[in-house]
Motif scaffolding. Structure first.
Motif, mmCIF file in Angstrom:
data_model
loop_
_atom_site.group_PDB
_atom_site.id
_atom_site.type_symbol
_atom_site.label_atom_id
_atom_site.label_comp_id
_atom_site.label_asym_id
_atom_site.label_seq_id
_atom_site.Cartn_x
_atom_site.Cartn_y
_atom_site.Cartn_z
ATOM 1 N N SER A 99 0.809 -1.215 0.000
ATOM 2 C CA SER A 99 0.000 0.000 0.000
ATOM 3 C C SER A 99 0.842 1.264 0.000
ATOM 4 O O SER A 99 0.366 2.328 -0.360
ATOM 5 N N SER A 100 2.099 1.145 0.405
ATOM 6 C CA SER A 100 2.932 2.345 0.470
ATOM 7 C C SER A 100 3.583 2.657 -0.876
ATOM 8 O O SER A 100 4.294 3.638 -1.013
ATOM 9 N N THR A 102 3.359 2.879 -5.322
ATOM 10 C CA THR A 102 2.437 3.022 -6.441
ATOM 11 C C THR A 102 2.354 1.678 -7.171
ATOM 12 O O THR A 102 3.131 0.763 -6.886
ATOM 13 N N LYS A 127 4.961 -1.167 -18.501
ATOM 14 C CA LYS A 127 3.876 -0.707 -19.378
ATOM 15 C C LYS A 127 3.239 -1.910 -20.090
ATOM 16 O O LYS A 127 2.025 -1.996 -20.224
ATOM 17 N N LYS A 129 3.186 -5.056 -19.058
ATOM 18 C CA LYS A 129 2.415 -5.879 -18.110
ATOM 19 C C LYS A 129 1.086 -5.206 -17.777
ATOM 20 O O LYS A 129 0.053 -5.862 -17.673
ATOM 21 N N GLY A 131 -0.494 -3.229 -19.693
ATOM 22 C CA GLY A 131 -1.311 -3.395 -20.890
ATOM 23 C C GLY A 131 -1.970 -4.768 -20.920
ATOM 24 O O GLY A 131 -3.139 -4.913 -21.274
ATOM 25 N N ALA A 136 -3.297 -0.056 -18.463
ATOM 26 C CA ALA A 136 -2.324 0.891 -18.999
ATOM 27 C C ALA A 136 -2.671 2.306 -18.550
ATOM 28 O O ALA A 136 -3.833 2.698 -18.584
ATOM 29 N N GLY A 137 -1.689 3.033 -18.086
ATOM 30 C CA GLY A 137 -1.904 4.416 -17.670
ATOM 31 C C GLY A 137 -2.056 4.583 -16.171
ATOM 32 O O GLY A 137 -2.071 5.687 -15.662
ATOM 33 N N TYR A 138 -2.182 3.467 -15.439
ATOM 34 C CA TYR A 138 -2.417 3.563 -13.993
ATOM 35 C C TYR A 138 -1.148 3.470 -13.155
ATOM 36 O O TYR A 138 -1.217 3.264 -11.952
ATOM 37 N N GLU A 139 0.019 3.622 -13.808
ATOM 38 C CA GLU A 139 1.306 3.457 -13.110
ATOM 39 C C GLU A 139 1.371 4.172 -11.772
ATOM 40 O O GLU A 139 1.808 3.627 -10.780
ATOM 41 N N ASN A 140 0.967 5.443 -11.787
ATOM 42 C CA ASN A 140 1.235 6.279 -10.613
ATOM 43 C C ASN A 140 0.094 6.314 -9.606
ATOM 44 O O ASN A 140 0.094 7.120 -8.696
ATOM 45 N N TYR A 141 -0.873 5.417 -9.766
ATOM 46 C CA TYR A 141 -1.942 5.342 -8.773
ATOM 47 C C TYR A 141 -1.461 4.511 -7.593
ATOM 48 O O TYR A 141 -0.615 3.628 -7.736
ATOM 49 N N ALA A 144 -4.702 1.947 -2.954
ATOM 50 C CA ALA A 144 -5.947 2.342 -2.277
ATOM 51 C C ALA A 144 -6.918 3.044 -3.227
ATOM 52 O O ALA A 144 -8.117 3.088 -2.968
ATOM 53 N N GLU A 145 -6.388 3.589 -4.336
ATOM 54 C CA GLU A 145 -7.252 4.321 -5.261
ATOM 55 C C GLU A 145 -7.923 3.410 -6.292
ATOM 56 O O GLU A 145 -8.705 3.872 -7.108
#
Lengths: 264, 384
Positions: A99-100, A102, A127, A129, A131, A136-141, A144-145
């Motif tokens: 959880s700590s 991204t 990227k 994986k 995909g 794709a695009g959620y790298e920096n979430y 918890a989000e």
């Protein structure tokens, strides 16, 4: 897919698990064949999760062996066990993302630890994986989000980071809505077909089982072992064992000794 | 993700055979291509390609017996690079398994920009502002919590049957009984150190006889309550915060809410009550052990008899001091438990939050203990 019976990846031999005096299962033997999706089913408390934990090297069995490429993972040193662990991926029930970190850092971790790749290549692999699991695009979430289904998919991406030989899934569709669960099933099938990854899945979800399982193993609490093995459709149609039929027909088994009191 | 059954012999190495014909390069890949040797074979292939000017590069997969998705990805990246240099790049003789592996790589996913950039690091000024507002917010939250706690306590006094006696007893045991050994040890050592240090100074003016008075005075008035409180903050304040924090993460606190229970009455009141009961007792216990520690020095180094030492100690102690010391201990106890519980309730999600607020519980409790102690010191001076 036809299971290549001759080509087992993992061989489980006479496995017994106990908690103190309580025997969870006894003398369980089976093989996980290359490229197959093996689903382990059974009522709560029958030892499915215990079996899975032993297979991924988290718990030790009371007795018996689990052979992976000729190596008995129940008795090897931690160092060799770690080699085995690099060849498997595990998706835990809740995803178990850190959880700590991204999502990207979660997938990055095994790649950084176990390979000598340069950061650019690692980024590209992440990227790819993401995909594969439609994230794709959620790298920096942060975990918890993400929703439950997304967490599971991110968990799969992390489990597949090192291109493992075998993927283990604990309670694959637990706590997911039917649509998300179906998406996950499709992802499993697609991954299995495209990459040929062997998969061992613990689940209760009957629909999932019919859709994804090449072979089903059914454990039973009373029998303390495997009571049925085969293709899910065959088990549904041909099984005579009341424990198996009641599971596949979603019925409470009829207990002849049960006394009922009717209030008129 | 091996592409071939394991029993087919797959060499544990890789080889790249190059064949050049009229500026057309064919590379025959042999063996295993995966994460393990990715850096090496990528370098080798790029070297082969960059050696001379080329029209096309053909990669032949007929002798590849292991390919994973990372290796496939690396080859696709090379394809992009060579296309950029206007060199044709062909992948030929792929097995079905290898095709499958290439099929999972989505070009769109590789090009997909992250939906969100990582947040920028805050500037120093911003951090100061943020911390100040956090501190003010924390203080307000703490005051609110104290209010809620008092309401819950009042409710409990009016309805004593609602008190969860079993829980109180449990925490009395955890915070009190289990803490006895460490409180005794620390108390004795503190007494011993004070006695020894004061002996070194007082012997120069021949005032050894005042050592027992100094030890008992210091222990009962200041060190006993404060050392005990710090120990309890470390032992129990932290455990309260971690316990409640984990319950928040596991939605147990939400469950209490939905069942119509007040989590403060349910979780905080027994802990606060138990701590208020045990800390004064632990303080008395620490005082005794402090005096006992001093006595070891008194008897061994000062040539005092046990009787003299005890009578000298008693002479210096007044009932007022003991009472104020117990009041202090009680207030410290309430602060420790309240801060511990409040920090626990502040946890939102995740293991890191639990750690953060557990630390915060101990630090805040110790800070408040010292501040309160200084207020008491002045207050008691004027009362007396």
């Amino acid at each position: 897919m036809d299971v290549e019976k001759t080509n087992p990846v993992i061989v489980v031999k006479n496995l017994t698990a106990r908690f103190g005096d309580n025997v969870v299962f006894e003398d369980v033997s089976f093989e996980v064949c290359k490229g197959e999706i093996l689903v382990i089913v059974g009522a709560s408390g029958c030892g499915k999760s215990t079996l899975l934990k032993i297979m991924i090297g988290l718990n030790k069995p009371f007795s018996g062996q689990i052979l992976y490429q000729g190596m008995d993972i129940t008795s090897v040193e931690e160092k060799e066990l770690n080699l085995y662990r690099q060849n498997i991926g595990v998706l835990f029930q809740s995803g178990a993302l850190f959880s700590s970190m991204t999502i990207k850092e979660n997938i990055e971790l095994p790649l950084q630890e176990y390979t000598d790749l340069d950061p650019v290549m690692i980024d590209t692999i992440i990227k790819m994986k993401l995909g594969m699991v439609n994230l794709a695009g959620y790298e920096n979430y942060s975990p918890a989000e993400l929703s439950g289904g997304m967490k599971k998919r991110a968990g799969i991406a992390r489990a597949m980071a090192l291109d493992p030989q075998v993927l283990f899934f604990d309670e694959l569709s637990a706590g997911l809505d039917p649509v998300t669960a179906a998406e996950l099933d499709d992802l499993i099938i697609k991954t299995n077909e495209a990459l040929g990854t062997t998969m061992v899945i613990v689940t209760h979800e009957l629909e999932s089982i019919y859709k994804i399982a090449h072979r089903v193993l059914m454990l039973d609490k009373e029998a303390k072992g495997i009571v049925a093995e085969g293709k899910p459709q065959d088990l549904k149609k041909n099984a005579t064992d009341p424990r198996v039929t009641s599971f596949f027909l979603r019925q409470k088994p009829v207990d002849p000794g049960e006394k009922r009191f009717y209030v008129k | 993700m091996t592409t071939t059954p394991a029993q087919k012999k797959c060499p544990e190495y890789y080889e790249i055979d190059a064949e050049l014909e009229d500026l057309n390069l064919t590379l025959y890949l042999v063996g295993e291509f995966g994460l393990k040797n990715l850096t090496a074979f990528e370098r080798d292939i790029r070297q082969e390609i960059s050696r001379q000017k080329l029209n096309s590069v053909t990669i032949d997969f007929s002798k590849v017996c292991y390919l994973d998705s990372a290796a496939a990805l690396a080859l696709l990246q090379m394809e992009k690079d060579t296309n950029y240099q206007e060199i044709k790049f062909l992948l030929v003789n792929l097995s079905d398994e290898s095709k499958g592996i290439f099929s999972v790589i989505h070009e769109n996913a590789l090009m997909q920009r992250s939906f969100r950039d990582l947040p920028d690091k805050d500037s120093f000024i911003r951090k100061i502002g943020q911390s100040s507002s956090d501190i003010a917010g924390d203080f307000a939250k703490f005051i609110t919590f104290i209010g809620e706690l008092i309401v819950a306590m009042a409710y409990m006094i009016r309805h004593p049957e609602t008190l969860r006696g079993k829980d109180v007893f449990f925490y009395v045991q955890r915070a009190g009984v289990d803490g006895l050994p460490i409180v005794a040890l620390i108390g004795a050592l503190i007494g011993l150190i004070i006695a020894f240090m004061s002996y070194l100074q007082l012997k120069m003016i021949g005032a050894n006889i005042y050592v027992p008075a100094l030890v008992s005075f210091a222990m009962i008035k200041e060190l006993g309550p404060i050392m005990t409180a710090i120990l309890v903050a470390g032992r129990s304040g932290s455990s309260f915060a971690a316990e409640i924090g984990t319950m928040v993460v596991n939605e147990e606190v939400d469950a209490l809410h939905t069942m119509g229970f007040d989590p403060i009455r349910f979780l905080a009141v027994p802990k606060v009550l138990a701590t208020i009961i045990v800390v004064p007792i632990l303080t008395v216990y620490a005082d005794f052990f402090g005096i006992f520690g001093g006595m070891i020095i008194g008897v061994t180094s000062l040539d005092l008899t046990i009787k003299t030492y005890i009578s000298q100690s008693i002479k210096s102690i007044q009932v007022f001091d003991i009472i104020t010391s117990l009041i202090k201990a009680g207030v410290f106890a309430a602060l420790i438990a309240a801060v511990g519980c409040q920090k626990g309730f502040q946890v939102r999600s995740g293991a890191q939050d639990v750690g953060k607020f557990t630390t915060s519980a101990v630090v805040t409790a110790i800070f408040l203990i010292v501040v309160t102690d200084s207020i008491f010191a002045i207050m008691f001076y004027y009362i007396k």
